[in-house]
Design an enzyme around this catalytic site. Structure first.
Site, PDB file in Angstrom:
ATOM      1  N   CYS A   1       0.831  -1.110  -0.420  1.00 32.95           N
ATOM      2  CA  CYS A   1       0.148   0.420   0.381  1.00 32.95           C
ATOM      3  C   CYS A   1       0.951   1.068  -0.255  1.00 32.95           C
ATOM      4  O   CYS A   1       1.792   1.829   0.861  1.00 32.95           O
ATOM      5  CB  CYS A   1      -1.181   0.311   1.702  1.00 32.95           C
ATOM      6  SG  CYS A   1      -1.950   1.808   1.606  1.00 32.95           S
TER       7      CYS A   1
ATOM      8  N   CYS B   1      -3.140   0.122   3.839  1.00 26.59           N
ATOM      9  CA  CYS B   1      -4.331  -0.578   3.818  1.00 26.59           C
ATOM     10  C   CYS B   1      -3.909  -2.341   3.360  1.00 26.59           C
ATOM     11  O   CYS B   1      -3.479  -2.270   3.062  1.00 26.59           O
ATOM     12  CB  CYS B   1      -5.434  -0.184   2.621  1.00 26.59           C
ATOM     13  SG  CYS B   1      -5.777   1.295   2.336  1.00 26.59           S
TER      14      CYS B   1
END
Length: 208
Positions: free
Chosen positions: A106, A111
């Protein structure tokens, strides 16, 4: 808030700050042992959390129809096993092959598919990993002890608030006849992020 790439930052930093503040208060008052907290975090980060993802992978290794559903609609297929919810609403499964290896990162925040992998490791959130995984994926893998054949393509997938990825590692050799439980024991968190491979039978889940 979304940036121009449509990549939304997660709420984790704010939550992490609050948790850290609470932890500091509890430790200062002597209510919590820091070593015990570390042990609990390690358990959820390494042992309990990734076991969900390991079950998904083992199911895909043994059930061709489930594997097809997983690669077509990962969110739905993962939901069949009872896993889903926040941070796992929109999942995509990518499968490693002898010719292609997948790596998850990410680049803008952290994330991460909590329902199948638990808590993200510290290194996953570090600026060094987030940048170098894209710029020098082969070098990053080498630092994790994974050296791939020169003709193996490395594909990097950038997670967002809209999409979270799960790597389906290649099934280890000499595992014919293994149960799903035995196969799941060979699936590590790192193999489902792409910085490692599934374990060989001699390192875990050996057929009895």
């Amino acid at each position: 808030m979304n940036d121009k790439s449509g990549h939304a930052h997660s709420e984790l930093p704010e939550v992490a700050l609050r948790v850290r503040a609470l932890e500091t208060i509890l430790v200062d008052k002597g209510y919590v042992d820091p070593a015990a907290l570390d042990a609990i975090v390690e358990t959820y980060e390494i042992k309990i959390g990734p076991r969900n993802g390991a079950r998904v992978v083992a199911k895909a290794w043994t059930d061709a129809r489930f594997r097809e559903r997983l690669l077509t609609n990962a969110t739905s297929a993962i939901g069949e096993l009872g896993f889903g919810g926040r941070q796992g609403e929109h999942m995509v499964a990518v499968e490693n092959t002898p010719k292609q290896h997948n790596l998850i990162v990410c680049t803008l925040c952290s994330c991460y598919p909590w329902p199948v992998l638990g808590l993200p490791p510290v290194w996953y959130k570090s600026p060094a990993y987030r940048s170098r995984a894209v710029l020098d994926p082969r070098g990053v893998l080498a630092e994790f002890g994974l050296t791939l054949a020169a003709d193996t393509e490395i594909r990097v997938w950038d997670s967002t608030a809209e999409l979270r990825y799960l790597v389906v590692p290649m099934r280890p050799e000499k595992t014919d006849g293994f149960s799903e439980e035995q196969l799941a024991a060979l699936v590590t968190r790192d193999s489902m992020i792409g910085v490692g491979l599934a374990l060989s039978p001699q390192f875990g889940g050996e057929k009895s």
